[in-house]
Design an enzyme around this catalytic site. Sequence first.
Site, PDB file in Angstrom:
ATOM      1  N   GLN A   1       0.426 -10.967  -3.040  1.00  0.00           N
ATOM      2  CA  GLN A   1      -0.988 -10.570  -2.951  1.00  0.00           C
ATOM      3  C   GLN A   1      -1.493 -10.070  -4.299  1.00  0.00           C
ATOM      4  O   GLN A   1      -0.749  -9.436  -5.038  1.00  0.00           O
ATOM      5  CB  GLN A   1      -1.140  -9.434  -1.938  1.00  0.00           C
ATOM      6  CG  GLN A   1      -0.729  -9.803  -0.532  1.00  0.00           C
ATOM      7  CD  GLN A   1      -0.794  -8.581   0.371  1.00  0.00           C
ATOM      8  OE1 GLN A   1      -0.154  -7.571   0.122  1.00  0.00           O
ATOM      9  NE2 GLN A   1      -1.595  -8.667   1.426  1.00  0.00           N
TER      10      GLN A   1
ATOM     11  N   ASP B   1      -3.161  -7.424  -5.062  1.00  0.00           N
ATOM     12  CA  ASP B   1      -3.397  -6.298  -4.171  1.00  0.00           C
ATOM     13  C   ASP B   1      -3.776  -5.052  -4.950  1.00  0.00           C
ATOM     14  O   ASP B   1      -3.079  -4.670  -5.879  1.00  0.00           O
ATOM     15  CB  ASP B   1      -2.080  -6.049  -3.413  1.00  0.00           C
ATOM     16  CG  ASP B   1      -2.281  -5.223  -2.173  1.00  0.00           C
ATOM     17  OD1 ASP B   1      -3.447  -4.983  -1.812  1.00  0.00           O
ATOM     18  OD2 ASP B   1      -1.278  -4.816  -1.574  1.00  0.00           O
TER      19      ASP B   1
ATOM     20  N   CYS C   1       0.791  -1.238   0.000  1.00  0.00           N
ATOM     21  CA  CYS C   1       0.000   0.000   0.000  1.00  0.00           C
ATOM     22  C   CYS C   1       0.822   1.287   0.000  1.00  0.00           C
ATOM     23  O   CYS C   1       0.503   2.193  -0.768  1.00  0.00           O
ATOM     24  CB  CYS C   1      -0.973   0.038   1.172  1.00  0.00           C
ATOM     25  SG  CYS C   1      -1.155  -1.457   2.079  1.00  0.00           S
TER      26      CYS C   1
ATOM     27  N   HIS D   1      -5.561  -0.907  -4.598  1.00  0.00           N
ATOM     28  CA  HIS D   1      -6.017   0.200  -3.759  1.00  0.00           C
ATOM     29  C   HIS D   1      -6.879   1.138  -4.580  1.00  0.00           C
ATOM     30  O   HIS D   1      -6.555   1.448  -5.708  1.00  0.00           O
ATOM     31  CB  HIS D   1      -4.805   0.911  -3.146  1.00  0.00           C
ATOM     32  CG  HIS D   1      -4.046  -0.008  -2.240  1.00  0.00           C
ATOM     33  ND1 HIS D   1      -2.985  -0.769  -2.684  1.00  0.00           N
ATOM     34  CD2 HIS D   1      -4.264  -0.367  -0.954  1.00  0.00           C
ATOM     35  CE1 HIS D   1      -2.565  -1.530  -1.692  1.00  0.00           C
ATOM     36  NE2 HIS D   1      -3.316  -1.319  -0.629  1.00  0.00           N
TER      37      HIS D   1
ATOM     38  N   LYS E   1     -14.425  -3.443   7.287  1.00  0.00           N
ATOM     39  CA  LYS E   1     -14.162  -4.212   6.060  1.00  0.00           C
ATOM     40  C   LYS E   1     -15.256  -5.210   5.748  1.00  0.00           C
ATOM     41  O   LYS E   1     -16.122  -5.500   6.570  1.00  0.00           O
ATOM     42  CB  LYS E   1     -12.821  -4.926   6.156  1.00  0.00           C
ATOM     43  CG  LYS E   1     -12.769  -6.033   7.189  1.00  0.00           C
ATOM     44  CD  LYS E   1     -11.483  -6.840   7.033  1.00  0.00           C
ATOM     45  CE  LYS E   1     -11.372  -7.872   8.139  1.00  0.00           C
ATOM     46  NZ  LYS E   1     -10.349  -8.877   7.874  1.00  0.00           N
TER      47      LYS E   1
ATOM     48  N   ARG F   1       6.248 -11.297   5.715  1.00  0.00           N
ATOM     49  CA  ARG F   1       5.828 -10.987   7.081  1.00  0.00           C
ATOM     50  C   ARG F   1       6.313 -12.082   8.010  1.00  0.00           C
ATOM     51  O   ARG F   1       6.215 -13.267   7.678  1.00  0.00           O
ATOM     52  CB  ARG F   1       4.292 -10.905   7.176  1.00  0.00           C
ATOM     53  CG  ARG F   1       3.724  -9.767   6.381  1.00  0.00           C
ATOM     54  CD  ARG F   1       2.213  -9.748   6.451  1.00  0.00           C
ATOM     55  NE  ARG F   1       1.677  -8.780   5.490  1.00  0.00           N
ATOM     56  CZ  ARG F   1       0.393  -8.651   5.197  1.00  0.00           C
ATOM     57  NH1 ARG F   1      -0.485  -9.425   5.801  1.00  0.00           N
ATOM     58  NH2 ARG F   1      -0.004  -7.751   4.318  1.00  0.00           N
TER      59      ARG F   1
ATOM     60  N   HIS G   1      -8.410  -0.851   0.534  1.00  0.00           N
ATOM     61  CA  HIS G   1      -7.516  -1.947   0.135  1.00  0.00           C
ATOM     62  C   HIS G   1      -8.411  -3.102  -0.283  1.00  0.00           C
ATOM     63  O   HIS G   1      -9.402  -3.367   0.390  1.00  0.00           O
ATOM     64  CB  HIS G   1      -6.678  -2.497   1.291  1.00  0.00           C
ATOM     65  CG  HIS G   1      -5.991  -1.488   2.143  1.00  0.00           C
ATOM     66  ND1 HIS G   1      -4.632  -1.311   2.121  1.00  0.00           N
ATOM     67  CD2 HIS G   1      -6.456  -0.621   3.076  1.00  0.00           C
ATOM     68  CE1 HIS G   1      -4.290  -0.393   3.003  1.00  0.00           C
ATOM     69  NE2 HIS G   1      -5.373   0.039   3.599  1.00  0.00           N
TER      70      HIS G   1
HETATM   71 ZN    ZN Z   1      -3.185  -2.265   1.130  1.00  0.00          ZN
END
Ligand code: ZN
Length: 460
Positions: free
Chosen positions: A159, A161, A109, A163, A257, A141, A305
């Site tokens: 991911q 991913d 992000c 945004h 979320k 992570r 996200h």
């Molecule tokens: Zn994110």
Amino acid sequence: MNQKDHMDYAVELDIAVKPTTPVPNLGAEYGYYVGAGNPLFSVGGGVLRTALKHVLHKYHARKGYYVVETPIIARTTLYELTGHLKFYKENMFLLNIEGDEYAIKPMNCPFHVLIFMNLLQKYSSKVKLPFKIFETGTVHRYEIAGALRGLLRVRAFTQDDAHLFSPEEHVEASLMEVFEMMKDVYEKLFYIPVTSETVKLRLSLSDKSKIGEEFMGEPEMWEFAEEKLFKVAEEVKRKYGIEFFAEEGEAAFYGPKLDVVVYEEGGKEWQIGTAQFDFNLPKRFKLHELIKETHGLDANLYMIHRALLGSLERFLGIYLEMFKGRLPFSLAPLQVLVIEITTGNEEVDKKIKELSSKVVNSLKENEIRVASLTSTKTHLSRDVRKVESTVKPPLILYIGGREAEESAVVARPYDHNKRRREQMKLKADEVLKVIEEMERGVVELAGAPVRVPADPSYMV
Ligand code: ZN
């Protein structure tokens, strides 16, 4: 007999290397060198990941997302700015480079926000809102060793991913589009039905009494975002019959979320897609100030996200267990297996071989991953059983004496909806039609078939 888990399937399909496998001659296992929670994908896995990323990149680009790639490491100053260094440090891998502290990115992000900010700075109001940015981004992570599990829980993962930066009036439509993209990808690429029987939406909301303390930001922002989540969930229910449930107090501190939960027959449930509001990052990056300057936007700009699959590794692990190793045509390392059923009659067998290599070559020319196998009437069922319990090609073609005579094949494509193979006889030059049918969902998503050529003949 022990039930196979996703790692067994991954090994049989040549997708990944099991960490406990010994490395020849070195007296240690692969995991000893690679490290825990750090999956080592094999060449079949490489093919699968390349094809999957290609589908996702094309699909997102067609949906108006900008596809980017961002660095694996960044100075920790970036994560000081985002707050990760304060709140997430124990999950981050840190490095020291020439006296500067760096972190391996735990999320994509912050980079996406920086790219967005630079565009605004350069092109001002010509940057259209909502702005949508996508990456198949690899993050790392730290998880304790005891929590790691195959591909389902790892330390290194990629991911899907994205945004979204959206003004208030577009938030609802943006969220609805996210849900419909999830449905699209699950159904068209993976044959996971998204119906009232198989899927529910979970809304993770704030505890109203703790806004300002446990949940950051102004009550109006929470109210707005949670109302939008409800509206979208109601719209999904109205349109698709899919139920939702809300859990108060379960939101992250930075925003509420919506998750998509898939229920398998037999009761297993998997949380897959997610869309998460974020009130924290826009504030820390002073996005509101910038967007006010560039777009004259006085109202709030919302950051969301979202991931359709979550992480490719975890999703693949779930999928392999859900479908017992039956991959979709476009993703399977070995897509087509041609089985020559020889007869012992030299002349007939020669014709069988000729037709088989003709079919194989024509598929190779079309960038299909194909291999052939020679069997006999006597050994056929044994050989097929072995193939079906290991490499599971989505399409098997049989060529025996009669087929060679008629320049035909018996095709047995795997049907994911019925969870069994179909059977049909067709002319050898019609095989591509069957394949096009199996690629139809991917063509709908990506606009064209996604073909990644590779020679999988080592697998059989
Ligand atoms: Zn994110």
